[in-house]
Design an enzyme around this catalytic site. Sequence first.
Site: not given
Lengths: 408, 255, 188
Positions: C128, C152-154
């Site tokens: 990502h 960070c963003h799953g």
Amino acid sequence: MTNATEKTTLRKIFDWHEQRLPIVSFIDHAVGTQYPAPRNLNYFWNFGFIAGFMLAVMTVTGIFLAMNYVAHTSMAFDSVERIMRDVNYGWLLRYMHANGASFFFIAVYIHIFRGLYYGSYKAPREVLWWIGLLILLAMMATAFMGYVLPWGQMSFWGATVITSMFTAIPWVGNAITTLLWGGFAVDYPTLNRFFALHYLLPFVIFGLVFMHIWALHIPGSNNPLGIDVSTKDKIPFHPYYTVKDAFGVGVFLLFYFAVVFWAPNALGEVDNYVKANPLQTPPHIVPEWYFLPFYAILRAIPNKLLGVIAMFGSILIMFVLPWLDTSRIRSATFRPVYKWLLIVFMLDCALLTWCGAQLPEGAPLILGRIGAAWYFLHLLVLTPVVGWLETPKPLPASIGEPVLRPAE
Amino acid sequence: MRKYILTAAAALALALPAASFAAEAEIHIPAEKWSFNGITGHFDKEQVQRGFQVYKEVCSACHSLEYISFRNFEALGYSEAQVKALAAEYEVEDGPDDNGDMFKRKAKPSDKLPKPYPNEKFARSANGGALPPDLSLIAKARHGGPDYLFHLLRGYDEAPADMKLADGMSYNKYFPGHQIAMAKQIEDDKVTYADGTKSDADQIARDVSAFLMWTAEPKMEVRHATGLRVIIFTLLFTVLAYFLKRRIWARIEQH
Amino acid sequence: MANTAPAHPTHAGGAAGETRRDFLLDMTVATGVVGGVMMVWPLIHSMNPAADTLSLSTTEFSVAGIAEGMGITVLWRGKPVFARHRTAAEIEAAQKVNLAELRDPAKDADRVKKDHENMLVLVGVCTHLGCIPLGMKPTDPRGEFGGWFCPCHGSEYDTSGRIRRGPAPANLEVPPYSFVNDTTVRVG
């Protein structure tokens, strides 16, 4: 879609922007069609533009070198070698930067001598001259600190010798020097702050150059005759002088590139390819060539404080030159005595340059003393006196007047 | 007229310091012929390879080449495999391993050449107090460059009768001060060249000097080649600008 | 130089020899611009990896000491490389997945070396935006699919390092590597 409509659209966008920020008109007034320049400028007038060009070359190569340079005593020398060996085109950037300093000074020194010869420092251009001198001082500081960065033997000992000059100041000298070093000798705090300032000062120079050009535009350019020029004897800077400067830059670059590609170390010192060693001074400390005349003046005087004063004074005195020169004639062309005096002064500077590179003993030391004495005698005594006593040749009333035809 | 005087004075002002640099070296070092001299100067790869052999067999006992990695030798015409094999002849220290110990392993092309001594103090104590300098940059760090190196290696002689040498020092015609801590190293057939070149002392000294010029300035060939192109291009621009200038200025110079 | 071109026509006038002058002008400006552009390349290229950086691209490490279900992280080209010793159950789970369900379909067999299926070697950088996914320490969350979980963003990765949920577009990258012997891996 026709070409014509495309142009009008572009023109509209251009006009829209120009009304809000007239940047193109600004440049056009500075160095374009709206700046009227005397039509008789000779090739000596190219060196201002060339100096500006070299400033740009130095800044651009410097920024990319800085991306690979490490300002720490344990890594500075190695990082420069990495630039030379491993970084793509690193060798080119470093050699362009190292020799670019020399060629920047060549351009600026010729620019200054042109100003001296044609009286460009006289009224109404005194402030223009001052700003030019400030640029020179800023360049010298930048060049000196840049020379320390590779952290070779000459870097280290040059830094030590130059910063030690401040110890000559009575009472506070040692404290000032300790402050400059950030320690008790030239060491990593010194190197790191020199790097920071070496990166900063060029932008100060850019600012000064901007003011220099601004101050130039108030009275307009001087010219080889040194007389005030009427509008009919002026031509637009662009295209006449832009094309002449383009040609001049081309010729200058040929010399520059010849050195960069075939003699990149000719102007440097071999000792700077030896890593800095605080325990051993090289047998012969010399600054870069462009500092040699001032270095010779420093060494000519066998007293620490007076030597330092004389050295800094040799440049500072130039600030009052517009008043030391008592003649109202600008161009030395019309000053039969002063003209030769200036040529002797120039040879004197060359002599001092030579002396600065020699060991300070025997003939070079004596010659250095004579040269330094002449330097100050010329500026402080001969310049005002000759200005009073000399009978100048008749000045032409205008550039077009036939008086100067035979000379051409 | 005054233009010429000014120009001459300017030329003099620039030439004087240059001349002074040349005059600086007190010992005259005769100039030798090198393949890398001149506008298109290049390294004689076979000569530099021989010089490397000399360094390996003679100089490397005391002198390091700290800025040279094995991978750099590919520029001398060795193949990637040859460089790997060459590196594998050496052992370098690496680590720490999972137990925190340093260990020895075979060198890789990315490794620097191992140094003969672990540190400066060790080097000095092994050489009677003298420090054998690193040789990576030596050809740029001495006046005369490769000419000096060549003559230094061949410049050993009997000391003049009136000169007293310090303990352990040798007399050398070209070394500043004439007393050098390094004993004479280069003699006829000191090495046997793999390519069959006759290995008299002159040849050996010449080859190793060329090699050291390469270690000091490995980008010289690309610099010369780039320079030639840049100069020709700049010349083209300058000539074009000159004619354009003449053409534009013709408009006012007729008046 | 670039500024000189558009302003010129106002001064060209109508003098004779115009065609040649314009040609000369175009040539001169073009040469100047080309020269300037050619100087830009060395500047830009100096920012690319240098020769020493490129040469340091292999890292060797031993996988002998890694217990089943555990992993180690080593540094390669300045990035973390994960080596996880997978359990039989993890391998089975990775092989059983229906490729049609995957965002970035890849067979587990293509992501490991033959006869070393238990050893999964991945570049430990979330596809990502470059964070390091959790899952190497026994106490780390590994996400629903038992592989890695990026804090960070799953983004969630499975036991083959494939993206299963979250914003990451692609599977964790398999670096070029080989087994020097049964217990030594060389990356790069």
